[in-house]
Enzyme design. Structure first.
Site, PDB file in Angstrom:
ATOM      1  N   SER A  56       7.116 -22.176 -25.347  1.00 20.98           N
ATOM      2  CA  SER A  56       6.156 -21.297 -26.029  1.00 20.98           C
ATOM      3  C   SER A  56       6.582 -20.918 -27.439  1.00 20.98           C
ATOM      4  O   SER A  56       5.753 -20.487 -28.234  1.00 20.98           O
ATOM      5  CB  SER A  56       5.939 -20.017 -25.218  1.00 20.98           C
ATOM      6  OG  SER A  56       7.156 -19.306 -25.094  1.00 20.98           O
TER       7      SER A  56
ATOM      8  N   ASP B 140       4.649  -9.849 -28.603  1.00 18.44           N
ATOM      9  CA  ASP B 140       4.522  -9.389 -27.217  1.00 18.44           C
ATOM     10  C   ASP B 140       5.930  -9.201 -26.664  1.00 18.44           C
ATOM     11  O   ASP B 140       6.903  -9.231 -27.424  1.00 18.44           O
ATOM     12  CB  ASP B 140       3.634 -10.342 -26.383  1.00 18.44           C
ATOM     13  CG  ASP B 140       4.252 -11.722 -26.155  1.00 18.44           C
ATOM     14  OD1 ASP B 140       5.464 -11.898 -26.407  1.00 18.44           O
ATOM     15  OD2 ASP B 140       3.513 -12.631 -25.710  1.00 18.44           O
TER      16      ASP B 140
ATOM     17  N   HIS C 123       7.879 -12.734 -27.332  1.00 16.10           N
ATOM     18  CA  HIS C 123       7.684 -13.639 -28.474  1.00 16.10           C
ATOM     19  C   HIS C 123       7.658 -12.898 -29.802  1.00 16.10           C
ATOM     20  O   HIS C 123       7.133 -11.787 -29.878  1.00 16.10           O
ATOM     21  CB  HIS C 123       6.370 -14.414 -28.302  1.00 16.10           C
ATOM     22  CG  HIS C 123       6.312 -15.218 -27.046  1.00 16.10           C
ATOM     23  ND1 HIS C 123       5.680 -14.763 -25.903  1.00 16.10           N
ATOM     24  CD2 HIS C 123       6.848 -16.424 -26.723  1.00 16.10           C
ATOM     25  CE1 HIS C 123       5.811 -15.681 -24.941  1.00 16.10           C
ATOM     26  NE2 HIS C 123       6.516 -16.680 -25.412  1.00 16.10           N
TER      27      HIS C 123
END
Ligand SMILES: *[C@@H]1O[C@H](CO)[C@@H](O)[C@H](O)[C@H]1NC(C)=O
Ligand SMILES: *[C@@H]1O[C@H](CO)[C@@H](O)[C@H](O)[C@H]1NC(C)=O
Length: 350
Positions: free
Chosen positions: A35, A325, A328
């Site tokens: 990610s 978040d 991240h």
């Protein structure tokens, strides 16, 4: 006088041009990983590890939630732009792009994945071996579209960005019993390094030459890890940071070994650990106001579908937050880190 200036200008231009073309300009950015670098492949597979909804992407052009785990762009986008290519690197599985688009940049990464097959199976995302299968398919499409010579040039002159490994520890090893009953953490690091070696040898065999292998960031400082570090008073979890440092040292060693062994390999170990730790410990030096929680929701636990578009807690200005978040970085952090990587490691490929 003016004429001399113009002459000088042109000869410098010619010199620059010659030196650039002989050093082989980078035609595309090609991305593998998780990610930290996924630009939206998971939108097109059945998994819950997604972010293609608000408030993700609210600072992306047109406020588009693309599947990047960010309020805006992520590191490969900034690096691609710094190479004068394009400002976003599209996801390979996105049907709105085709091989002509991918010829100047493509992303095979999948949020939630790791070096270890077991890691990818946790959230049913794309395992690393499958990313390589997609890459082979991409090579075939390049050859069909542009012919062997141009395709080979794209394959061997492009810059490959690899960013992966955090999930192997945080979503797999420390969350589930399977690997913990098989390996001590040092043994698991060695197991992952072996998988990294196989992967790097494989893409070398497929023609990749210029590669950036990013080490782990201080993963004990991710907001989620701090939130659950109750006995550590919500400070960074030292154990995880120590594992990251230990793993990075092994990765650095692997990179040196492969560069010696594989002819023409230009593998670079890129260290983002120190800079990210500096940002987290001295956020105000970088213009941030908060390094402890993410912008989204309470910032302590939310990521993916937990990041609720209607949460009244979500911050108004993500540029003030190191993290977007609970897992991240914000777009601004990604930009700062990308600039640093360009200056310290990747500029030599310009
Ligand atoms: C991961 O899975 C692929 C596909 O099944 C397999 O070829 C590969 O050997 C596996 N890797 C490991 C380390 O088990
Ligand atoms: C890359 O491919 C081009 C085109 O086939 C070839 O001329 C060049 O020598 C290759 N470079 C490397 C480093 O393999």
């Amino acid at each position: 006088m003016m004429k001399i200036h113009i002459m000088l200008f042109f000869s410098i231009q010619i010199l620059l041009h010659v030196s650039l073309s002989s050093s082989g300009k980078v035609p595309a950015i090609i991305v593998f990983g998780d990610s930290s670098v996924d630009s939206g492949n998971n939108n097109f597979i059945p998994t819950i590890a997604r972010s293609n909804f608000e408030p993700y992407g609210r600072d992306f052009p047109n406020g588009n939630p693309t599947g990047r785990f960010s309020n805006g762009r992520i590191a490969p986008d900034f690096i691609s732009e710094a190479f004068g290519i394009k400002p976003i690197v599209p996801a390979y599985l996105d049907p709105s792009y085709d091989i002509s688009d991918f010829a100047s940049g493509v992303c095979f990464a999948s949020a939630g994945t790791g070096f270890d097959n077991v890691t990818a199976s946790v959230a049913e995302v794309i395992p690393l071996w499958k990313e390589v299968e997609y890459y082979k398919e991409y090579q075939n499409k390049l050859r069909a579209k542009f012919g062997d010579k141009k395709a080979n040039e794209i394959i061997n002159e492009s810059l490959y960005l690899i960013s992966i490994g955090t999930n192997d520890f945080l979503e797999n090893y420390y969350q589930r019993f399977e690997r913990r009953t098989q390996f001590s953490v040092q043994e698991y690091e060695d197991f992952l390094i072996g998988l990294a070696e196989n992967f790097l040898r494989e893409i070398y065999g497929l023609g990749a030459r210029k590669i950036s292998m990013t080490g782990l960031i201080p993963m004990g400082c991710l907001p989620l890890e701090r939130a659950i570090n109750i006995f550590g008073h919500h400070g960074c979890k030292d154990l995880y940071n120590d594992v990251a440092l230990e793993f990075n040292a092994k990765l650095d060693w692997l990179v040196a070994k492969l560069n010696k062994e594989l002819y023409g390999f230009q593998l670079v170990y890129t260290n983002a650990y120190d800079l990210v730790l500096q940002i987290v410990t001295q956020p105000s030096q970088f213009g941030f106001e908060n390094a402890q929680v993410g912008c989204c929701g309470t910032g302590r636990f939310e990521m993916g579908f937990m990041c609720d578009p209607k949460s009244p807690f979500t911050c108004t200005d993500a540029n003030k937050y190191v993290f977007w978040d609970a897992f991240h970085p914000s777009e601004r952090t990604s930009q700062i880190v990308s600039n640093y990587l360009m200056e310290n490691y990747l500029g030599k490929f310009l």
